[in-house]
Design a protein around this motif. Sequence first.
Motif, PDB file in Angstrom:
ATOM      1  N   GLU A 237      13.800  12.975  80.596  1.00 44.33           N
ATOM      2  CA  GLU A 237      12.396  13.686  81.212  1.00 44.33           C
ATOM      3  C   GLU A 237      12.342  13.145  82.639  1.00 44.33           C
ATOM      4  OE1 GLU A 237      12.103  11.869  78.225  1.00 44.33           O
ATOM      5  OE2 GLU A 237      12.216  13.725  77.212  1.00 44.33           O
ATOM      6  N   GLY A 238      13.330  12.448  83.207  1.00 43.55           N
ATOM      7  CA  GLY A 238      13.343  12.098  84.781  1.00 43.55           C
ATOM      8  C   GLY A 238      12.507  10.935  84.948  1.00 43.55           C
ATOM      9  N   THR A 239      11.906  10.197  83.969  1.00 40.74           N
ATOM     10  CA  THR A 239      11.012   9.240  84.122  1.00 40.74           C
ATOM     11  C   THR A 239      11.923   7.716  84.595  1.00 40.74           C
ATOM     12  OG1 THR A 239       9.603   9.685  82.537  1.00 40.74           O
ATOM     13  CG2 THR A 239       9.257   7.674  83.042  1.00 40.74           C
ATOM     14  N   LYS A 240      11.223   7.127  85.726  1.00 42.39           N
ATOM     15  CA  LYS A 240      12.072   6.145  86.315  1.00 42.39           C
ATOM     16  C   LYS A 240      11.939   4.890  85.420  1.00 42.39           C
ATOM     17  CE  LYS A 240      11.683   7.433  91.114  1.00 42.39           C
ATOM     18  NZ  LYS A 240      11.133   6.906  92.559  1.00 42.39           N
ATOM     19  N   LEU A 241      13.103   4.516  84.971  1.00 38.06           N
ATOM     20  CA  LEU A 241      13.034   3.351  84.309  1.00 38.06           C
ATOM     21  C   LEU A 241      14.094   2.278  84.792  1.00 38.06           C
ATOM     22  CD1 LEU A 241      13.669   5.172  80.690  1.00 38.06           C
ATOM     23  CD2 LEU A 241      11.454   4.144  81.677  1.00 38.06           C
ATOM     24  N   SER A 242      14.487   1.356  84.058  1.00 39.13           N
ATOM     25  CA  SER A 242      15.418   0.175  84.269  1.00 39.13           C
ATOM     26  C   SER A 242      16.013  -0.142  83.176  1.00 39.13           C
ATOM     27  CB  SER A 242      14.893  -1.054  85.261  1.00 39.13           C
ATOM     28  OG  SER A 242      14.220  -0.714  86.477  1.00 39.13           O
ATOM     29  N   LEU A 243      17.448  -0.541  83.149  1.00 36.17           N
ATOM     30  CA  LEU A 243      18.092  -0.958  82.029  1.00 36.17           C
ATOM     31  C   LEU A 243      18.493  -2.320  82.391  1.00 36.17           C
ATOM     32  CD1 LEU A 243      20.339   2.057  81.298  1.00 36.17           C
ATOM     33  CD2 LEU A 243      18.205   1.380  80.171  1.00 36.17           C
ATOM     34  N   THR A 244      18.716  -3.272  81.384  1.00 34.00           N
ATOM     35  CA  THR A 244      19.202  -4.386  81.580  1.00 34.00           C
ATOM     36  C   THR A 244      19.877  -5.024  80.361  1.00 34.00           C
ATOM     37  OG1 THR A 244      18.974  -6.664  82.357  1.00 34.00           O
ATOM     38  CG2 THR A 244      17.211  -5.690  80.829  1.00 34.00           C
ATOM     39  N   VAL A 245      20.662  -5.971  80.352  1.00 40.37           N
ATOM     40  CA  VAL A 245      21.444  -6.487  79.048  1.00 40.37           C
ATOM     41  C   VAL A 245      20.807  -8.169  78.994  1.00 40.37           C
ATOM     42  CG1 VAL A 245      23.643  -7.071  80.271  1.00 40.37           C
ATOM     43  CG2 VAL A 245      23.435  -6.461  78.003  1.00 40.37           C
ATOM     44  N   ALA A 246      20.732  -8.376  77.672  1.00 37.44           N
ATOM     45  CA  ALA A 246      20.483  -9.673  77.484  1.00 37.44           C
ATOM     46  C   ALA A 246      21.229 -10.191  76.266  1.00 37.44           C
ATOM     47  CB  ALA A 246      19.041  -9.820  77.019  1.00 37.44           C
ATOM     48  N   HIS A 247      21.076 -11.145  75.523  1.00 38.46           N
ATOM     49  CA  HIS A 247      21.827 -11.837  74.618  1.00 38.46           C
ATOM     50  C   HIS A 247      21.562 -10.933  73.273  1.00 38.46           C
ATOM     51  CE1 HIS A 247      18.074 -13.921  74.159  1.00 38.46           C
ATOM     52  NE2 HIS A 247      18.260 -13.926  72.903  1.00 38.46           N
ATOM     53  N   GLY A 249      20.648  -7.667  73.190  1.00 42.44           N
ATOM     54  CA  GLY A 249      21.215  -6.448  73.233  1.00 42.44           C
ATOM     55  C   GLY A 249      20.805  -5.680  74.591  1.00 42.44           C
ATOM     56  N   VAL A 250      20.656  -4.394  74.465  1.00 39.81           N
ATOM     57  CA  VAL A 250      20.193  -3.566  75.612  1.00 39.81           C
ATOM     58  C   VAL A 250      18.828  -3.368  75.865  1.00 39.81           C
ATOM     59  CG1 VAL A 250      20.492  -1.525  77.203  1.00 39.81           C
ATOM     60  CG2 VAL A 250      22.443  -2.401  75.884  1.00 39.81           C
ATOM     61  N   LEU A 251      18.165  -3.658  76.934  1.00 34.97           N
ATOM     62  CA  LEU A 251      16.762  -3.716  77.033  1.00 34.97           C
ATOM     63  C   LEU A 251      16.268  -2.487  78.110  1.00 34.97           C
ATOM     64  CD1 LEU A 251      15.879  -7.468  77.461  1.00 34.97           C
ATOM     65  CD2 LEU A 251      16.230  -6.017  75.465  1.00 34.97           C
ATOM     66  N   VAL A 252      15.236  -1.927  77.834  1.00 34.48           N
ATOM     67  CA  VAL A 252      14.592  -0.906  78.642  1.00 34.48           C
ATOM     68  C   VAL A 252      13.357  -1.467  79.435  1.00 34.48           C
ATOM     69  CG1 VAL A 252      14.033   1.455  78.951  1.00 34.48           C
ATOM     70  CG2 VAL A 252      15.828   1.071  77.350  1.00 34.48           C
ATOM     71  N   LYS A 258       8.803  -4.367  79.482  1.00 35.29           N
ATOM     72  CA  LYS A 258       9.945  -4.039  78.564  1.00 35.29           C
ATOM     73  C   LYS A 258       8.967  -3.124  77.661  1.00 35.29           C
ATOM     74  CE  LYS A 258      11.033  -7.082  75.442  1.00 35.29           C
ATOM     75  NZ  LYS A 258      11.772  -8.040  74.684  1.00 35.29           N
ATOM     76  N   ILE A 259       9.505  -1.930  77.463  1.00 38.15           N
ATOM     77  CA  ILE A 259       9.275  -0.734  76.805  1.00 38.15           C
ATOM     78  C   ILE A 259      10.039  -0.526  75.344  1.00 38.15           C
ATOM     79  CG2 ILE A 259       7.878  -0.007  78.848  1.00 38.15           C
ATOM     80  CD1 ILE A 259      10.057   2.433  78.920  1.00 38.15           C
ATOM     81  N   ASN A 260      11.112  -1.087  75.520  1.00 39.77           N
ATOM     82  CA  ASN A 260      12.119  -0.964  74.205  1.00 39.77           C
ATOM     83  C   ASN A 260      13.422  -1.811  74.331  1.00 39.77           C
ATOM     84  OD1 ASN A 260      13.177   0.288  72.130  1.00 39.77           O
ATOM     85  ND2 ASN A 260      12.866   2.449  72.764  1.00 39.77           N
ATOM     86  N   ALA A 261      14.039  -1.991  73.190  1.00 36.60           N
ATOM     87  CA  ALA A 261      14.989  -3.154  72.804  1.00 36.60           C
ATOM     88  C   ALA A 261      15.948  -2.401  71.961  1.00 36.60           C
ATOM     89  CB  ALA A 261      14.403  -4.392  72.744  1.00 36.60           C
ATOM     90  N   PHE A 262      17.324  -2.543  72.370  1.00 34.90           N
ATOM     91  CA  PHE A 262      18.213  -1.852  71.021  1.00 34.90           C
ATOM     92  C   PHE A 262      19.152  -3.071  70.916  1.00 34.90           C
ATOM     93  CE2 PHE A 262      17.091   1.633  73.764  1.00 34.90           C
ATOM     94  CZ  PHE A 262      16.646   2.539  72.819  1.00 34.90           C
ATOM     95  N   ASN A 263      18.827  -3.531  69.724  1.00 33.72           N
ATOM     96  CA  ASN A 263      19.616  -4.793  69.077  1.00 33.72           C
ATOM     97  C   ASN A 263      21.185  -4.512  68.969  1.00 33.72           C
ATOM     98  OD1 ASN A 263      20.457  -6.834  67.242  1.00 33.72           O
ATOM     99  ND2 ASN A 263      18.890  -7.684  67.981  1.00 33.72           N
ATOM    100  N   TRP A 264      22.003  -5.623  69.438  1.00 29.00           N
ATOM    101  CA  TRP A 264      23.591  -5.185  69.142  1.00 29.00           C
ATOM    102  C   TRP A 264      23.748  -4.583  67.669  1.00 29.00           C
ATOM    103  CZ3 TRP A 264      25.337  -4.599  73.248  1.00 29.00           C
ATOM    104  CH2 TRP A 264      25.236  -5.614  74.639  1.00 29.00           C
ATOM    105  N   SER A 265      23.076  -4.843  66.693  1.00 27.62           N
ATOM    106  CA  SER A 265      23.156  -4.654  65.416  1.00 27.62           C
ATOM    107  C   SER A 265      22.851  -3.412  65.102  1.00 27.62           C
ATOM    108  CB  SER A 265      22.477  -5.765  64.442  1.00 27.62           C
ATOM    109  OG  SER A 265      21.260  -5.484  64.665  1.00 27.62           O
TER     110      SER A 265
END
Length: 1016
Positions: A237-247, A249-252, A258-265
């Motif tokens: 939708e064009g919303t400005k976000l930031s991505l990062t990575v941690a132990h 998984g991937v975080l938003v 922090k608004i979302n997290a995607f675990n490695w599993s």
Amino acid sequence: MSELTDRPSTAGQRLGAPESFGVSTLEPGMRPPVQPPGRQVSIRVQMLDDTQEVFQISQRVPGKVLFDLVCVHLNLTEGDYFGLEYTDHRKMTVWLDLLKPALKQIRRPKNTILRFVVKFFPPDHTQLMEELTRYLFALQIKRDLACGRLICNDTSAALMVSHIIQSEIGDFDETQSWQHLLHNKYLPDQDAIRDKIIDCHRQHVGQTPAESDYQLLEIARRLEMYGVRLYPAKDREGTKLSLTVAHTGVLVFQGYTKINAFNWSKIRKLSFKRKRFLIKLRADPSNSHHDTLEFAMASRDCCKVFWKICVEYHAFFRLFEEPKPKPKPILFTRGSSFRFSGRTQKQIIDHLKDSELKKVPFERKHSKVLSSSSMSPHSSSFRSQVPKESATSVLLADQPDSAKTNGTEEPPTNGFPDCALNSDPSRQNHNGAGQHLLNPDGSDSKESPQERLVPNGGGPGEDQDRGVTSMTDVYQIPGGQPLSPLTSPLLIEAGYVRHDDEEEARRKKFPTDKAYFMAKELLTTERTFLKDLQVITEFFQKAAGKDEAFPDVVKNLISSHYDPVYRFHQGFLKETEQRLAQWEGRSNAHIKGDYQRIGDVLLKNIQGLRQLTVHLQKHSECLVELERACRSSRKVEAVCRDFEQQRVCYLPLYIFLLRPLHRLLHYKLILERLCKHYPPTHDDFRDSRAALAEISETALQLQGIMMKMENFQKLLELRKDLTGVENLVTPGREFIRLGCLSKLSGKGLQQRMFFLFSDCLMYTSRGTTPSNQFKVHGQLPLYGMTIRESEEEWGVPHSFTLFGQRQSVVVAASCAAEMERWVEDIRMAIDLAEQSSSPNAELLSTSPPDTKPLEDAGAELESEEELCGSRSSLERQSHRGNTTVHVCWHRNTSVSMVDFSVAVENQLSGNLLRKFKNSNGWQKLWVVFTNFSLFFYKSHQDEYPLASLPLLGYSVTVPAESENIHKDYVFKLHFKSHVYYFRSESEYAFERWMEVIRSATCSASRPLLSSRKDLY
């Protein structure tokens, strides 16, 4: 590479390094990598303290060579957590690829400065084995705070800055602290919270720099922005976000939230196409997300940079070993060939546990000097410290390992590594004498309890606060450094060494009858038993008598029921000594006479011992009343705790209360061997058989009391080792097994300490308090539990799944035999629980209580917030560095209650000759085997041991021909790279030492397990 010896502020000299390559707490004397000949290029690297170093590399070497040069410069063993970043020609911050040629990545080396920074942020800083590594992490947190990258509220920021100041200038002084804050900038908006920083600093009086680093990392790791490096992106939708990575998984992030997290599993694949970054998720009907998530980044290069760091984070935290390179295709290439290069976190931890690296303990120092305004805020703390090595860390010339009395956690220092290894020099342990191994992991020496002979430390009030025992102040080496106790004239080659001719002449004087050596075993173990009784009747009663708060009822109870036993055994020992002296006298050394017997002495004294049964029956009451007094009065508890730290109390106090009952079993075993040895026609057979009947009847009469006392004592001991659980000691609960297993969680396999009781299974992780207690993470009721082997299901060797009523746990043992022991004991415990419990059986209450919903319980128990204690626990806990629990942790093994019972029966004492490492000399020592450890004395008259060696994990064998040990009756103790040779005086003594040591290094057999079940 720059020469460190020419720079007074280099890392090695700042940390008290003995060599020019810096200092590591685990591996002194690293050497730089070999480079091919040719023209070299100078590369500048900025360290975490803002100093710059110049390194020379050849033109075609890969980036790994440069990175290794930096790690060697710091002598940093755990360098895989770090990386080199730089700004490339596109003005993008990128990581140096360790596999590609360095100069192909760094286009303009003269104008490029690489930065040595933390690359992988573990969820728990206690996973870092070295104090130097933790210190570098603290510098990284300090840098992130200063540049505004680590966002947090004012309270957390003020608290972290106060710990940084405490580590730099020491205790609060109003004028000095204000000036230091004026001259150094730790936060972008520091002035606004300056008063709050001062108030926090005022509360840290007495806190050491190492403790300040610990608290800083403890606060930082709980922050949402800990270790976060944001990469700008937009959603569909064009919303400005930031991505990062941690132990995990991937975080938003949106902004700094922090608004979302995607675990490695949950992630099936990560990829990028042009400037679109794609996350493909595993199919999940309950998930509202699309199967593929798409984020738009600024450019393809931005996508590729972020994709690479995601690949590396996943490999570092999730894989068991470094991924292997893909084979090159013959015709066409598809996709990227990029892969993670280096050791994974699991490989780092395993390497430091299993390798022969030795810690060089150091303690950090406050600078006590105000930094000038021109100094960088990052450089003051790194340059200010000049830690010194503890005097007890001197490497022994005749030892396969150093004998340390302090560490930083394990076996440890009882660390063993096993080691183990913390920075607290005042730690004292209880699986051996006084100051033990485990590191050692000290421990916090994470090494681990731990594979070395460990010198006995002093009690309270001695030199423990300085990290040096009183014995180390006595012996000096020419350079003026105090020696470790094991390098004193008592235990070094310069001391008394028996010559072979003298030894052979002495041995020829001995009678040759096997019964003589059995009688001698009775004598040697009786001497040790009397010394153990003396701990209660003399030393403990003296300590209790000095404190008015100690209840007279308890003192009188112990005195009235232990003093008569002590006086009786004094007479018994005297008669035994007289008989042995007559037996081995010169006039009748090789002829049989009236004195060459021991059955009559045993019969007379065992009949007298039966008159003391009324006192032996009261020993359980003494144990219960002493424990009740400790629970009801903190002063009484303090008396007992302080007494346990004295050198004479080389075992947990309550074990000494059990000694009189255990001694009955020793008499029974000796008499059984005598009766088996004698023919029925022998003069001593009738007395020996009559004595055996008497002692068997007495032991049977007291067996129930003894088993209850043993279980009660073990639960009390475990209560001191555990934190986060209450009411561990309850009627009806039986201890069955404790040991180390790997638990499968979202983070992969994690080492956990498991405790099996008759009603529940508990799993814990090792804490980082000075006492190194184990933090309880979860409990599984045994009622209704099922167990299934699951090696094929999970692809993990020696794994099995425990299905409980509320959660399931997948665990893996270190080997097939270990898995078999656990499975058998758990099944036995499940049967016991179903016979005695109901489905509503309650778990042990925890502290604080868990208020999470059941479906979140598993995740909560494994969260990083649970992995170490608070500062209050750091100050409150007593010194318990190396109990049996810690030895099992560092040596990755387990012990059952049956093993404890077998060890009780197999106690042994006597003289042994120990071979020096670097010569053919042998040294005579008095050795006591008890509680799975060998304790070493100069003679049997010594009141406390000089050193100890925990045996769990060791193997005992006979030396091979290639080892050139051309002596009789020699046995070899071996654990990894640690080897000890001991020589006994006779064939009988050799067989007995081999037998009892094997009982400590090999678990009990199946028949013993089934008999234990019958006893339950």
